[in-house]
Structure formats: structure tokens, C-alpha cells
Design an enzyme around this catalytic site. Sequence first.
Site, short mmCIF file in Angstrom:
data_model
loop_
_atom_site.label_atom_id
_atom_site.label_comp_id
_atom_site.label_asym_id
_atom_site.label_seq_id
_atom_site.Cartn_x
_atom_site.Cartn_y
_atom_site.Cartn_z
N ASP A 45 -6.45 -4.74 0.28
CA ASP A 45 -7.56 -4.89 1.23
C ASP A 45 -8.34 -6.19 0.97
OD1 ASP A 45 -7.41 -2.29 2.60
OD2 ASP A 45 -8.01 -1.45 0.68
N ILE A 52 -0.98 -1.71 7.66
CA ILE A 52 -1.98 -1.53 8.71
C ILE A 52 -3.32 -1.38 8.01
CG2 ILE A 52 -2.84 -0.08 10.59
CD1 ILE A 52 -0.04 0.85 11.15
N ASP A 53 -4.23 -2.27 8.27
CA ASP A 53 -5.57 -2.08 7.71
C ASP A 53 -6.46 -1.50 8.80
OD1 ASP A 53 -7.42 -2.48 5.44
OD2 ASP A 53 -8.52 -3.49 7.02
N ASP A 82 -0.75 -5.08 3.11
CA ASP A 82 -1.40 -3.92 3.71
C ASP A 82 -0.79 -3.80 5.11
OD1 ASP A 82 -3.00 -2.03 4.84
OD2 ASP A 82 -4.87 -2.86 4.05
N THR A 108 -6.13 2.16 9.23
CA THR A 108 -5.22 3.22 9.73
C THR A 108 -5.99 4.31 10.48
OG1 THR A 108 -3.57 2.81 8.02
CG2 THR A 108 -3.56 4.99 9.02
N GLU A 111 0.82 -1.21 0.00
CA GLU A 111 0.00 0.00 0.00
C GLU A 111 0.86 1.27 0.00
OE1 GLU A 111 -2.69 0.37 3.32
OE2 GLU A 111 -3.60 2.15 2.47
N1 LIG Z 1 -8.17 5.73 0.06
C1 LIG Z 1 -8.66 5.23 1.19
N2 LIG Z 1 -9.03 6.03 2.22
C2 LIG Z 1 -9.53 5.50 3.36
N3 LIG Z 1 -9.65 4.18 3.55
C3 LIG Z 1 -9.29 3.34 2.57
C4 LIG Z 1 -8.78 3.83 1.35
N4 LIG Z 1 -8.49 2.78 0.57
C5 LIG Z 1 -8.79 1.68 1.25
N5 LIG Z 1 -9.28 2.02 2.45
C6 LIG Z 1 -9.70 1.06 3.43
O1 LIG Z 1 -11.06 1.24 3.80
C7 LIG Z 1 -11.19 0.96 5.20
C8 LIG Z 1 -11.59 2.24 5.91
O2 LIG Z 1 -12.80 2.69 5.41
C9 LIG Z 1 -9.84 0.46 5.63
O3 LIG Z 1 -9.79 -0.92 5.45
C10 LIG Z 1 -8.91 1.17 4.69
O4 LIG Z 1 -7.66 0.52 4.55
P1 LIG Z 1 -6.34 1.19 5.14
O5 LIG Z 1 -6.56 1.49 6.56
O6 LIG Z 1 -5.33 0.13 4.89
O7 LIG Z 1 -6.10 2.42 4.31
MG LIG Z 2 -6.34 -1.48 4.01
MG LIG Z 3 -3.38 0.04 5.19
#
Ligand SMILES: Nc1ncnc2c1ncn2[C@@H]1O[C@H](CO)[C@@H](O)[C@H]1OP(=O)(O)O
Ligand SMILES: [Mg+2]
Ligand SMILES: [Mg+2]
Length: 316
Positions: free
Chosen positions: A254, A135-136, A133, A138, A113
Amino acid sequence: MLYGSRRRDRFECSEVIDVSCRPLPVNTLHQDGTGRFPVTRLFVMEDWSDCLDVAVQIARRAGQVVQSAVKQEKQVSSKSTPTDLVTEADHQVEELIISTLRDKYPSHRFIGEESSAAGVKCELTDAPTWIIDPIDGTCNFVHRYRNHHILCLNHRVNMFLSSQHTILHFQFPHGGGEHRICCKERDVSKALILTEIGAKRDPATLDIFLGNMKKLLSAPTHGVRIIGSSTLALCHIASGAAEAYYQYGLHCWDIAAAAVIIREAGGCVMDTTGGPLDLMSRRVVAAGTREIADYVVKQLQPINYGRDDTDPDGLA
Ligand SMILES: Nc1ncnc2c1ncn2[C@@H]1O[C@H](CO)[C@@H](O)[C@H]1OP(=O)(O)O
Ligand SMILES: [Mg+2]
Ligand SMILES: [Mg+2]
């Protein structure tokens, strides 16, 4: 997730590496939402069990990094939009995972990511590829709004290495069906549906997002939830804690591991049009049963987020 692929852009045609070098029961492995069995070819990678040991060690180390970071003051910045957050911990964890794996396996490739956000091309080739990923969730992490991704560690079945908010996507094909979805609801009026909002917050996008949610709420369903982690939400489908998931705007990192886990659990994962999942398409519908997936697909009006492999800024 470690991933080998013959076709560049289609998850359903990816090849599956057998950890144990056992022959894989193809027709139980990657059944897609349409009922077809699209795995086209399997191959065995000689150092796969070694990969597993290394991955477990890295996941534990990465988990410690996140665990200590969650208590500290964080430097938060944004990426594609003001709501698309990243912290030092995201970078640190991705760097740790990639540098360790690259040292150990120089021929392997990576889709991460934060590397993608920094401009590295998101390309799924024939080479074994780790999809990471770091941290999923964040945003949850930043707010200390914990959604615990607790270890799902099983030495035989698909493995989803996760410690707190750290997820090392890892594919561990099994196909034996030990982890079946316990909840096989077909009636959408009894379904709990999960989604995530996505990064675009312009009025037109929000109208479509809310319109989709309104349609699903007025089915009526038991409810719609947003928990702040796409991967964890998808895993709730695999565990039977919710009946369906849909989202526009997530990324391949994701979806990748969670799609394997859902299919292994007997659920279906597909494109929002009802066709086969395209890992790079930034959209997904998943459900415990085909009936509920079909229902969700019919309610959705699309939101265009472009593709991971051709629109790196993600806001096409
Ligand atoms: N552009 C983006 N902005 C916010 N969340 C995103 C995003 N793309 C993916 N997500 C994902 O959508 C969820 C939050 O709504 C999380 O799993 C987040 O992953 P992330 O934390 O790895 O960015
Ligand atoms: Mg994610
Ligand atoms: Mg992430």
C-alpha cells in the site's frame, strides 16, 4: 514498484534503479521526513527500460481485467478478518502480473498482497523486487464504490501505473522535481487529513482509532476523510489535494510506490513515531510539509499490527 535493496527491512536504504541510466541526483531523490538523504547506493539495471515497456503492457491488461470484473457478480471472501476482503479479480490480477514478469525476468522477486495472504514469505532482499497490490481498495471494488485511480503516466517522471482500481506499483526515479506539491500548508488548522480504518475492529483498537481521529479533528483541522484506498489517499498528498495522511494497519504494497511519489513531489513520508519510514512496519505518516507531519505524529496513539516480514497473519 520495482525495487532493489541492500538493507532488508528499511525503505530508506533501498537502492534506486535508474530507468534511463542517467546519473541520479541523490540529494533530490529520497529525502526522508527527517531531512536526511538516506539513499546509500545506486545501481543501474541493464534491462530497466524493457521492464518499463513490459510493466505498461501488464498494467493495461490488468486494468481491463478489473474493468470487466467490476460489472460482474463477484465472489468475495475474507482474509485476516471479516473486513479484509479479497475477490477472484485480486487473485487473477496478481497472478497475471507475477506470471508475466517471472517469465520475462526469472531472477526478479515478488512481494504480492494475495501471495502473502496465501503464505508466501514477505521478504525484501537485494534482488530486484516487484511490490504488487493487485487491487487497492478491494472493499470499494466489491461495493462498486469507485475511487478512480486514473493513469498518471509520464514518460519522464515517477510513474504510477494505475487503471481504475488496479495498481501496478512501479518506481521510476526522476528527482528533477517536475511534480512539486502545489499545496504547502504549514498550519494544521487549515489542513485536510486522510486516514484509513485498518482491519482490526475490536473495541480497544476502535477506541484508539477514534481517539486519534478526535484529536486531529479538534485541532481543529478542516476535516478528516476516509476514502477506502490507502494508496490513492497517499497520492492525494502528493498532488496537494490533502495535507496529511496517517494509518496503522496498511501493508508494504500500500505504501511502496506512493512513498516514492510523495517524496518526488517534495512531501515527507515517515514512521508514525516521527523516525524514518520502515516499509514493513505497517504504519505511516505522510504530509506535504514537515510541520504538519510533526503535528500529526504528536497526536497519535499507536495501534500494533505487527510487521509484514515477521507477522504474516498481520494481527500480532
Ligand atoms: N487488512 C486490511 N483490511 C482492509 N483494508 C486493508 C487491509 N490492509 C490494507 N488495507 C488497505 O486499507 C484501505 C482500505 O481501508 C485499502 O487501501 C486497503 O488495501 P486493499 O484494498 O489492497 O486491501
Ligand atoms: Mg492495498
Ligand atoms: Mg489490494
